[in-house]
Design an enzyme around this catalytic site. Structure first.
Site, PDB file in Angstrom:
ATOM      1  N   HIS A   1      50.083  44.644  55.303  1.00 20.81           N
ATOM      2  CA  HIS A   1      48.858  45.812  55.243  1.00 20.81           C
ATOM      3  C   HIS A   1      49.084  46.766  56.308  1.00 20.81           C
ATOM      4  CE1 HIS A   1      45.210  47.824  54.307  1.00 20.81           C
ATOM      5  NE2 HIS A   1      44.528  47.129  55.145  1.00 20.81           N
TER       6      HIS A   1
ATOM      7  N   GLU B   1      31.189  36.664  32.457  1.00 16.54           N
ATOM      8  CA  GLU B   1      31.686  37.472  31.249  1.00 16.54           C
ATOM      9  C   GLU B   1      32.498  38.461  31.916  1.00 16.54           C
ATOM     10  OE1 GLU B   1      30.077  38.313  27.785  1.00 16.54           O
ATOM     11  OE2 GLU B   1      28.583  36.799  27.758  1.00 16.54           O
TER      12      GLU B   1
END
Length: 335
Positions: free
Chosen positions: A110, A227
């Site tokens: 990074h 979900e």
């Protein structure tokens, strides 16, 4: 839009990385994932760790070669820094820089500390980056499954970076060239606006809205949190339109007519403000100041998040259903 160049193993000198001695600094998520993959790919790897510490013991238990950080730096051709962003500059200044010599490679996954100048490498050292686009445990599990995760490469020696990326499995899936600036700024923005910050805040706000309206917190959890993975999986596999094809017409119509009421031009303006703070370095300074002063605000925010009702409800639901299989992937030791 420029043409996208994706490097695969067939485009890469996969043997180049095997001519170098690699020191992995750290044995947290990325240190474990990348390091284990490099070892299994036949690379010469040593782990630079705090002698006797938790990571030292853990790496030795895996049968890996470990050294104190200073000794690992002296030993290696490539020093890959895989410890948390907030401590990299301190460790670099105290234990890495004094033991480096001309011709070595300083490596990152990074670009934060390089892009914002918290680490300023010597001119006789080459700096490269290989940034796999997944957490370390996924880098490892995909490699073991014979697959890989995509990665970004940048820096002074792209050929070597590509060879390293291949050794951790990314050449099986695809590697893209970028810059430290682009990787850092887009990564921070993605985390803050969508992947962590935006998603976290959206889930909690929707959960609270349903609970405050009198609905069961268990039903609220299923509808706005559980979900979500199912929808994201569809988007991951085939894009937003593939998700639209798979859901009901009712859900698709609700997306088109209501989504823009939640995420709209006002939201986009706030996103632009977040991006500006990333680009001008003010977020980076805020982050480093927080941890350099003890991290009290961070700890307070973490405690508040852990205490949210959705965490209690979610833990209860996940522990009660067979689909979870107790696959809890939390490791507070991120070093």
């Amino acid at each position: 839009m420029s043409e996208l160049k994706i490097y695969m193993d067939k485009d890469i000198d996969t043997e180049l990385i095997k001519t170098k001695k690699i020191a992995i600094i750290g044995f947290g998520s990325q240190g474990y994932g990348q390091g284990m993959n490099l070892v299994d790919s036949g690379c010469d790897v040593v782990f630079g760790l705090r002698e006797g510490g938790k990571s030292w013991v853990k790496a030795k238990d895996y049968g890996l070669k470990v050294m104190p950080i200073a000794e690992a730096v002296k030993h290696a051709d490539i020093i890959q820094i895989l410890i948390p962003d907030e401590i990299q500059a301190k460790v670099y200044k105290e234990e890495i820089e004094p033991n480096m010599h001309a011709g070595q490679y300083l490596m990152f996954s990074h670009g934060f500390n390089i892009h914002y100048g918290f680490i300023k490498p010597k001119e006789d050292v080459k700096v490269i980056m290989v940034a796999p686009k997944a957490p370390g445990h996924t880098v490892r599990s995909e490699y073991v499954a014979g697959k890989g995760v995509p990665a970004l490469v940048a820096g002074d020696d792209i050929e070597l970076a590509l060879s390293y990326a291949s050794a951790i499995g990314s050449g099986r899936t695809g590697v893209i060239e970028t810059s430290f600036k682009e990787e850092t700024e887009t990564d921070l923005f993605g985390e803050q606006a969508v992947l962590c910050g935006g998603c976290d805040a959206l889930i909690k706000a929707a959960f609270e809205t349903l609970v405050e309206a009198g609905y069961s917190p268990y039903m609220a959890y299923f509808e706005v949190c559980h979900e979500l993975k199912l929808i994201v999986d569809l988007i991951y596999q085939g894009g937003i339109e593939d998700m639209h094809y798979s859901v009901s017409n009712n859900a698709e119509y609700g997306d088109y007519t209501r989504g823009g009421q939640i995420i709209n031009s006002d939201t986009k303006q706030r996103m632009k403000k977040i991006l500006t703070e990333i680009q001008d370095g003010s977020y980076a300074k805020e982050f480093m100041n927080e941890f350099n002063s003890g991290g009290s605000k961070f700890k307070e925010l973490r405690k508040a998040s852990e205490g949210h009702l959705i965490e209690k409800v979610g833990s209860e639901i996940r522990s009660s259903f067979a689909w979870n299989n107790n696959n809890k992937l939390i490791d507070k030791n991120k070093n």
